[in-house]
Design a protein around this motif. Structure first.
Motif, short mmCIF file in Angstrom:
data_model
loop_
_atom_site.label_atom_id
_atom_site.label_comp_id
_atom_site.label_asym_id
_atom_site.label_seq_id
_atom_site.Cartn_x
_atom_site.Cartn_y
_atom_site.Cartn_z
N GLU A 173 -9.68 66.22 -15.99
CA GLU A 173 -8.94 67.30 -15.54
C GLU A 173 -8.36 67.30 -14.21
O GLU A 173 -7.33 67.83 -13.86
N LYS A 174 -9.28 66.68 -13.54
CA LYS A 174 -8.96 66.35 -11.85
C LYS A 174 -8.86 64.84 -11.71
O LYS A 174 -9.38 64.17 -12.60
N PRO A 175 -8.09 64.46 -10.70
CA PRO A 175 -8.18 62.97 -10.35
C PRO A 175 -9.48 62.67 -10.03
O PRO A 175 -10.14 63.37 -9.40
N PHE A 176 -9.83 61.29 -10.44
CA PHE A 176 -11.18 60.80 -10.15
C PHE A 176 -10.99 59.63 -9.20
O PHE A 176 -10.24 58.77 -9.21
N PHE A 177 -12.20 59.70 -8.55
CA PHE A 177 -12.26 58.12 -7.58
C PHE A 177 -13.39 57.61 -8.24
O PHE A 177 -14.81 58.19 -8.05
N ILE A 178 -13.67 56.51 -8.91
CA ILE A 178 -14.77 55.92 -9.38
C ILE A 178 -15.13 54.55 -8.50
O ILE A 178 -14.20 53.60 -8.37
N ASN A 179 -16.33 54.37 -8.21
CA ASN A 179 -16.79 53.26 -7.50
C ASN A 179 -17.58 52.69 -8.74
O ASN A 179 -18.85 52.94 -8.73
N PHE A 180 -17.16 51.43 -9.09
CA PHE A 180 -18.09 50.67 -10.34
C PHE A 180 -18.26 49.40 -9.67
O PHE A 180 -17.48 48.35 -9.58
N TRP A 181 -19.55 49.47 -9.13
CA TRP A 181 -20.05 48.03 -8.39
C TRP A 181 -21.21 47.55 -9.31
O TRP A 181 -22.49 47.86 -9.36
N LEU A 182 -20.73 46.57 -9.96
CA LEU A 182 -21.53 46.25 -10.85
C LEU A 182 -22.80 45.21 -10.11
O LEU A 182 -22.38 44.45 -9.06
N TYR A 183 -23.88 45.06 -10.77
CA TYR A 183 -24.92 44.07 -10.38
C TYR A 183 -24.44 42.59 -10.74
O TYR A 183 -24.80 41.81 -9.90
N ASN A 184 -23.94 42.44 -12.08
CA ASN A 184 -23.43 41.18 -12.21
C ASN A 184 -22.53 40.51 -11.06
O ASN A 184 -21.78 41.59 -10.31
N VAL A 185 -22.45 39.54 -10.87
CA VAL A 185 -23.24 38.22 -11.27
C VAL A 185 -24.22 37.74 -10.70
O VAL A 185 -24.86 36.60 -10.59
N HIS A 186 -24.81 38.65 -9.91
CA HIS A 186 -25.92 38.58 -9.04
C HIS A 186 -27.16 37.98 -10.02
O HIS A 186 -27.46 38.22 -11.01
N THR A 187 -28.15 37.26 -9.25
CA THR A 187 -29.31 36.58 -9.74
C THR A 187 -30.25 37.76 -10.28
O THR A 187 -30.13 38.79 -9.19
N PRO A 188 -31.12 37.99 -11.14
CA PRO A 188 -31.63 36.72 -11.98
C PRO A 188 -30.58 36.61 -13.02
O PRO A 188 -29.58 37.47 -13.39
N LEU A 189 -30.31 35.27 -13.13
CA LEU A 189 -29.39 34.80 -14.32
C LEU A 189 -29.74 35.32 -15.59
O LEU A 189 -30.74 34.46 -16.07
N GLN A 190 -29.19 36.36 -16.26
CA GLN A 190 -29.48 36.98 -17.58
C GLN A 190 -28.28 37.43 -18.37
O GLN A 190 -27.57 38.02 -17.58
#
Length: 476
Positions: free
Chosen positions: A211-228
Motif C-alpha cells: 500500500e506504500k512504496p517499499f525499499f527492500i534490501n535483499f542481501w543473500l548469503y549465497n554464494v559465500h562458503t560453505p559450499l552447500q
C-alpha cells in the motif's frame, strides 16, 4: 451523459486506489555475496545457469565495467549504504578480519561497525515515506546496536554479525540448512534451505506491504562458503560439467541456481501484484568471485587475474544489472566504469527523492542518471581502492587507482608499483610501468592526494615481524 459520468467517477476511483502504490517507485536492491564477474549466463558463464537474472538483464542495463569498492565484503556493504569510500569510513576489511601478527606490516586500528552518524540509504528512503526491510546478510557490526534495524530498516530478517551462514555444533546449526542459529531468523523445518527461506520472506513482505512504496534490501548469503546446495541441483550440474569449460564446480553452480531461483520468485511476485512495472531493481555483488586455495577451488574469474581477497581485477570486478521500468533500457551493455558507492545516489535519483541531506552524504558516489537517460558518461576522474590489510587469499596492504583505461597498484608489502592498460590487457599480465612514465606520475600523484583527502589509514612497520613464521604460514 449518465454513462459518461459513471465512467468518470469509476476512473477517479481506480486512480485513487492505485495511487498509493504508484505514486513512487518501489526499490529492490539485491546483493549477492562473492559472485564473480562471469558467474552468470548473461555475463559469460559456461556452466552456471541464471535464466531469471539473465531475463532481468535483457530488460535493463548490464554494467560490464562494474567494480566493488573493496576486495572483501564489509567495506563494500558499508559503501553501498553510505555512498562513501571504505577508506573514508575507515571500514576497510571484513569484520573481524584476518589476524597476521607475524607479518611484515601491522594493520591499522580500523572501524569494525557502521557509524551511527551515517545517513544510510534506508534512512533516506524511510524519510521519503517508504517502508524499509532488510533480508539476509548484513555483516556491519558485532553488536545488535549495529544491525539493520538501527540503521533505517523497519524490519530485519536474517541480518546480524555473521558474514556467512552459521556453523555451530553446540546449537546444531550447519550453514545453509535449518536450523540456522540466527537471532534474526527463526529456524524453519529441518533441512530448509536458507536462500529459499529468505526469498519466501521477501515474497511475504511484498504481499503484505504494497500500500506504500517499499525499499527492500535483499542481501543473500549465497554464494559465500560453505559450499552447500540441494543435492538434486548438485547432481544436475555434475552431469553438465565439460572438462574443457572454465567453470567446473557443480556445488557452486547449484548455489548460483538457488540465487537465480530466489530472484525469479521475487520478480514473479512483483508481476502478480502488478508492481513490476513500478519497481526499480538493482542486482550486484559485494566483491569478486572466490577462487579458493588449491584444495577447495570455488569459481574461476578468467580472463581476470586472481579473485576475492587479492589486489587484481578478479577481486573487485563484478556483475551489475539495473532495471528501471520508467526507462526503456532494453538489455544494453554499458562499458562506463562504475563502483558500489554509485548505487545510493542513483537509486535516490531514480526514485525522485534526492535531497540536500543525501547529496551531502554521498560524497564519493556518482549518480548513473547520465548513463541511464542519455547513454553518456559520468563526471568522475578516477576510482580508488585502499586495503591496508592481509587476506588469506593472497591480499596484502595496497592502494589502487583506475584512471581512464589504466590501473595503478601500489603494493605496501614490498614497496612496489604495477601499472596495467586494462583496455589491452584485462588479465593484468603486462606491467607497463617503464613504458608509461607519464601515466604513472599522474596516477601516483592522484592516488596520494586521494588518500590524504579521505584520511586513509595505513599499515605500519611490525616490530614483531617473523620472517620464518611468515614463510611457514604462507606455505600452508
Amino acid at each position: 451523459m449518465i454513462r459518461v459520468l459513471k465512467l468518470f467517477f469509476l476512473g477517479l476511483f481506480f486512480v485513487s486506489c492505485q495511487s498509493p502504490k504508484q505514486s513512487k517507485p518501489n526499490v529492490v536492491l539485491i546483493l549477492v555475496d562473492d559472485m564473480g564477474w562471469t558467474d552468470l549466463g548473461s555475463f559469460g558463464s559456461d556452466l552456471y545457469q541464471s535464466p531469471n537474472i539473465d531475463a532481468l538483464a535483457s530488460e535493463g542495463l548490464m554494467f560490464t565495467n562494474s567494480y566493488s569498492s573493496c576486495t572483501v565484503c564489509s567495506p563494500t556493504r558499508a559503501s553501498i549504504v553510505t555512498g562513501k569510500y571504505p577508506a573514508r569510513l575507515h571500514v576497510t576489511d571484513w569484520i573481524e578480519g584476518h589476524k597476521y601478527p607475524w607479518e611484515k606490516l601491522s594493520v591499522p586500528d580500523w572501524t569494525m561497525y557502521l557509524e551511527d552518524e551515517e545517513y544510510t540509504i534506508a534512512e533516506a528512503f524511510k524519510d521519503a515515506g517508504y517502508t524499509t526491510a532488510h533480508f539476509g546478510k548484513w555483516h556491519l557490526g558485532e553488536k545488535e546496536e549495529n544491525w539493520p534495524e538501527n540503521h533505517g530498516f523497519d524490519l530485519n530478517f536474517g541480518g546480524w554479525k555473521k558474514g556467512a551462514p552459521n556453523r555451530n555444533k553446540d546449537i546444531g546449526s550447519n550453514g545453509y540448512f535449518s536450523p540456522y542459529g540466527n537471532p534474526r531468523l527463526e529456524d524453519g523445518p529441518k533441512d530448509e534451505y536458507l536462500t529459499e527461506r529468505l526469498s519466501n520472506e521477501v515474497v511475504n513482505y511484498i504481499d503484505k506491504n504494497n500500500e506504500k512504496p517499499f525499499f527492500i534490501n535483499f542481501w543473500l548469503y549465497n554464494v559465500h562458503t560453505p559450499l552447500q546446495a540441494k543435492q538434486e541441483k548438485i547432481e544436475k550440474y555434475k552431469s553438465l560439467i565439460d572438462s574443457t569449460a572454465r567453470h567446473q564446480n557443480a556445488t557452486y553452480a547449484a548455489m548460483v541456481e538457488h540465487t537465480d531461483d530466489a530472484v525469479g520468485k521475487i520478480i514473479a511476485k512483483l508481476k502478480e501484484k502488478g508492481l513490476y512495472d513500478n519497481t526499480i531493481i538493482l542486482f550486484s555483488s559485494d566483491n569478486g568471485g572466490l577462487i579458493g586455495k588449491s584444495k577447495r577451488t570455488v569459481t574461476n574469474n578468467a580472463p581476470l587475474k586472481t579473485g576475492k581477497g587479492d589486489i587484481y581485477e578478479g577481486g573487485v570486478r563484478i556483475p551489475t544489472i539495473l532495471y528501471a521500468p520508467q526507462y526503456k533500457l532494453g538489455g544494453k551493455e554499458v562499458d562506463v566504469p562504475i563502483i558500489s558507492m554509485d548505487y545510493y545516489p542513483t537509486l535516490m535519483d531514480l526514485a525522485g527523492i534526492t535531497t540536500n541531506k543525501t547529496k551531502a552524504q554521498t560524497v564519493d558516489g556518482k549518480s548513473l542518471m547520465p548513463i541511464i537517460e542519455t547513454n553518456s558518461s559520468i563526471n568522475r576522474e578516477a576510482m580508488y581502492w585502499h586495503y591496508p590489510h592481509y587476506h588469506q587469499e593472497g591480499g596484502v596492504p595496497y592502494s589502487s587507482i583506475r584512471f581512464k583505461d589504466f590501473k595503478l597498484i601500489q603494493n605496501f608489502q614490498n614497496n612496489t608499483y604495477e601499472l596495467y592498460d586494462l583496455k589491452k590487457d584485462i588479465g593484468e599480465t603486462n606491467n607497463v610501468l617503464e613504458s608509461h612514465a607519464d601515466e604513472f606520475k599522474i596516477m601516483k600523484n592522484k592516488l596520494e592526494a586521494w588518500r590524504t583527502s579521505v584520511d586513509a589509514q595505513y599499515a605500519s612497520e611490525n616490530q614483531n615481524f617473523n620472517k620464518k613464521l611468515q614463510h611457514k604460514k604462507r606455505s600452508n
